[in-house]
Design a protein around this motif. Structure first.
Motif, mmCIF file in Angstrom:
data_model
loop_
_atom_site.group_PDB
_atom_site.id
_atom_site.type_symbol
_atom_site.label_atom_id
_atom_site.label_comp_id
_atom_site.label_asym_id
_atom_site.label_seq_id
_atom_site.Cartn_x
_atom_site.Cartn_y
_atom_site.Cartn_z
ATOM 1 N N GLY A 32 -36.787 -5.009 -88.530
ATOM 2 C CA GLY A 32 -37.890 -4.497 -89.349
ATOM 3 C C GLY A 32 -39.204 -4.768 -88.629
ATOM 4 O O GLY A 32 -39.341 -4.451 -87.443
ATOM 5 N N SER A 33 -40.157 -5.436 -89.305
ATOM 6 C CA SER A 33 -41.429 -5.762 -88.655
ATOM 7 C C SER A 33 -41.430 -7.187 -88.094
ATOM 8 O O SER A 33 -42.479 -7.732 -87.758
ATOM 9 N N TYR A 34 -40.245 -7.784 -88.012
ATOM 10 C CA TYR A 34 -40.099 -9.151 -87.485
ATOM 11 C C TYR A 34 -39.720 -9.080 -86.010
ATOM 12 O O TYR A 34 -38.677 -8.531 -85.649
ATOM 13 N N ASP A 35 -40.581 -9.648 -85.172
ATOM 14 C CA ASP A 35 -40.349 -9.715 -83.726
ATOM 15 C C ASP A 35 -39.414 -10.905 -83.472
ATOM 16 O O ASP A 35 -39.740 -12.040 -83.836
ATOM 17 N N THR A 36 -38.262 -10.652 -82.871
ATOM 18 C CA THR A 36 -37.254 -11.730 -82.770
ATOM 19 C C THR A 36 -37.689 -12.878 -81.846
ATOM 20 O O THR A 36 -37.121 -13.957 -81.917
ATOM 21 N N THR A 37 -38.719 -12.653 -81.016
ATOM 22 C CA THR A 37 -39.216 -13.789 -80.226
ATOM 23 C C THR A 37 -40.003 -14.763 -81.108
ATOM 24 O O THR A 37 -40.357 -15.858 -80.671
ATOM 25 N N MET A 38 -40.279 -14.370 -82.346
ATOM 26 C CA MET A 38 -41.029 -15.255 -83.250
ATOM 27 C C MET A 38 -40.170 -16.403 -83.784
ATOM 28 O O MET A 38 -40.723 -17.395 -84.276
ATOM 29 N N THR A 39 -38.871 -16.293 -83.706
ATOM 30 C CA THR A 39 -38.034 -17.378 -84.247
ATOM 31 C C THR A 39 -38.393 -18.704 -83.575
ATOM 32 O O THR A 39 -38.649 -19.706 -84.254
ATOM 33 N N ARG A 40 -38.446 -18.684 -82.243
ATOM 34 C CA ARG A 40 -38.804 -19.930 -81.542
ATOM 35 C C ARG A 40 -40.230 -20.362 -81.900
ATOM 36 O O ARG A 40 -40.509 -21.557 -82.056
ATOM 37 N N HIS A 41 -41.119 -19.388 -82.042
ATOM 38 C CA HIS A 41 -42.524 -19.692 -82.352
ATOM 39 C C HIS A 41 -42.638 -20.311 -83.757
ATOM 40 O O HIS A 41 -43.439 -21.228 -83.978
ATOM 41 N N ILE A 42 -41.825 -19.837 -84.691
ATOM 42 C CA ILE A 42 -41.784 -20.429 -86.038
ATOM 43 C C ILE A 42 -41.330 -21.881 -85.945
ATOM 44 O O ILE A 42 -41.934 -22.784 -86.548
ATOM 45 N N LEU A 43 -40.271 -22.104 -85.191
ATOM 46 C CA LEU A 43 -39.733 -23.463 -85.081
ATOM 47 C C LEU A 43 -40.737 -24.388 -84.401
ATOM 48 O O LEU A 43 -40.949 -25.523 -84.836
ATOM 49 N N GLU A 44 -41.394 -23.889 -83.338
ATOM 50 C CA GLU A 44 -42.429 -24.681 -82.647
ATOM 51 C C GLU A 44 -43.557 -25.047 -83.609
ATOM 52 O O GLU A 44 -44.037 -26.189 -83.618
ATOM 53 N N SER A 45 -43.965 -24.085 -84.400
ATOM 54 C CA SER A 45 -45.092 -24.293 -85.317
ATOM 55 C C SER A 45 -44.712 -25.281 -86.413
ATOM 56 O O SER A 45 -45.477 -26.187 -86.757
ATOM 57 N N PHE A 46 -43.518 -25.102 -86.961
ATOM 58 C CA PHE A 46 -43.024 -26.014 -88.002
ATOM 59 C C PHE A 46 -42.938 -27.447 -87.465
ATOM 60 O O PHE A 46 -43.407 -28.396 -88.105
ATOM 61 N N VAL A 47 -42.349 -27.582 -86.295
ATOM 62 C CA VAL A 47 -42.145 -28.902 -85.683
ATOM 63 C C VAL A 47 -43.479 -29.599 -85.410
ATOM 64 O O VAL A 47 -43.625 -30.798 -85.658
ATOM 65 N N ALA A 48 -44.453 -28.845 -84.923
ATOM 66 C CA ALA A 48 -45.757 -29.423 -84.578
ATOM 67 C C ALA A 48 -46.410 -30.055 -85.801
ATOM 68 O O ALA A 48 -47.029 -31.118 -85.723
ATOM 69 N N GLN A 49 -46.262 -29.406 -86.952
ATOM 70 C CA GLN A 49 -46.915 -29.898 -88.172
ATOM 71 C C GLN A 49 -46.034 -30.872 -88.953
ATOM 72 O O GLN A 49 -46.537 -31.836 -89.520
ATOM 73 N N ALA A 50 -44.742 -30.605 -88.978
ATOM 74 C CA ALA A 50 -43.831 -31.486 -89.724
ATOM 75 C C ALA A 50 -43.609 -32.792 -88.968
ATOM 76 O O ALA A 50 -43.224 -33.802 -89.551
ATOM 77 N N GLN A 51 -43.850 -32.756 -87.663
ATOM 78 C CA GLN A 51 -43.647 -33.912 -86.784
ATOM 79 C C GLN A 51 -42.220 -34.437 -86.875
ATOM 80 O O GLN A 51 -41.962 -35.578 -87.271
ATOM 81 N N VAL A 52 -41.319 -33.548 -86.520
ATOM 82 C CA VAL A 52 -39.892 -33.871 -86.496
ATOM 83 C C VAL A 52 -39.338 -33.489 -85.128
ATOM 84 O O VAL A 52 -39.913 -32.652 -84.430
ATOM 85 N N ALA A 53 -38.227 -34.124 -84.754
ATOM 86 C CA ALA A 53 -37.481 -33.686 -83.575
ATOM 87 C C ALA A 53 -36.412 -32.729 -84.067
ATOM 88 O O ALA A 53 -35.624 -33.067 -84.962
ATOM 89 N N LEU A 54 -36.396 -31.542 -83.504
ATOM 90 C CA LEU A 54 -35.506 -30.493 -83.994
ATOM 91 C C LEU A 54 -34.780 -29.840 -82.824
ATOM 92 O O LEU A 54 -35.416 -29.374 -81.875
ATOM 93 N N HIS A 55 -33.467 -29.842 -82.912
ATOM 94 C CA HIS A 55 -32.647 -29.163 -81.900
ATOM 95 C C HIS A 55 -31.899 -28.022 -82.586
ATOM 96 O O HIS A 55 -31.158 -28.253 -83.544
ATOM 97 N N VAL A 56 -32.130 -26.816 -82.107
ATOM 98 C CA VAL A 56 -31.495 -25.623 -82.691
ATOM 99 C C VAL A 56 -30.768 -24.887 -81.580
ATOM 100 O O VAL A 56 -31.375 -24.517 -80.568
ATOM 101 N N ASP A 57 -29.481 -24.694 -81.759
ATOM 102 C CA ASP A 57 -28.673 -24.057 -80.722
ATOM 103 C C ASP A 57 -27.814 -22.960 -81.342
ATOM 104 O O ASP A 57 -27.141 -23.194 -82.345
ATOM 105 N N VAL A 58 -27.864 -21.782 -80.757
ATOM 106 C CA VAL A 58 -26.944 -20.706 -81.147
ATOM 107 C C VAL A 58 -26.072 -20.434 -79.922
ATOM 108 O O VAL A 58 -26.469 -19.709 -79.012
#
Ligand SMILES: [Mn+2]
Length: 196
Positions: free
Chosen positions: A129-155
């Protein structure tokens, strides 16, 4: 003790309001103007059993980038706020979630330190749709920066772009739920430093 975070964030590009209750039942109300992103936030609330309300009005006449990124930043900030002093939390958790041919594995440490490790199959369809699939990593980066968590996501494998992204949000939801849950045997902050 209620564990609720609420963040309002307004810039010239977006206006975002996020509220999250970590001890909810998965009641979700989201509206960002980006249909597939709404669908992902819905997954996060429902499978995290968070009560989540998200209202974003962004500059969609440009594209969906600022709308998605700023929502993810506010979500991370609200999540961190809701955790409070982290007393009694489980802290570490992992979850694996398949969606048909795709699998996501997420491991999280509510550590107080931002770090993201992310890998997903190359060659995905560029847009959902209007979702750019390269944004998934950008969402995770943004969330992590503010939530201050270590996050490992692997597909490790997957083919359909919708499936590849959705299983990541479902697994993220489950991992955040388990990590943020109160461990009844944990009477203090789960760190040898005494703070997280
Ligand atoms: Mn950006």
């Amino acid at each position: 003790m209620s564990r609720v975070g609420r963040v309002e964030r307004t810039t010239k590009e977006t206006s975002v309001t996020v509220q999250i209750d970590l001890d909810g039942t998965g009641a979700v109300e989201v509206s960002t103007g980006v249909g597939f992103f709404d669908h992902m936030l819905d997954q996060l609330g429902r499978h995290g059993l968070f009560d989540l309300s998200v209202k974003t009005e962004g500059d969609l006449h440009i594209d969906s980038h600022h709308t998605i990124e700023d929502t993810a930043l506010a979500l991370g900030a609200a999540f961190r706020q809701a955790l409070g002093d982290k007393r009694g939390i489980t802290r570490f958790a992992d979850a694996s979630v398949p969606l048909d041919e795709s699998l996501a594995r997420v491991t999280v440490d509510l550590s107080g330190r931002p770090y993201l490790v992310h890998s997903e199959p190359a060659g995905m369809a560029p847009m959902i749709g209007s979702y750019d699939t390269t944004m998934t990593r950008h969402i995770l980066e943004s969330f992590v920066a503010q939530a201050q968590v270590a996050l490992h996501v692997d597909v490790p494998y997957g083919r359909n772009a919708h499936h590849i992204v959705e299983c990541q949000f479902k697994a993220l939801a489950r991992a955040l739920r388990y990590a943020s849950e109160i461990d009844p045997r944990q009477t203090g902050v789960p760190s040898t430093k005494g703070a997280l």
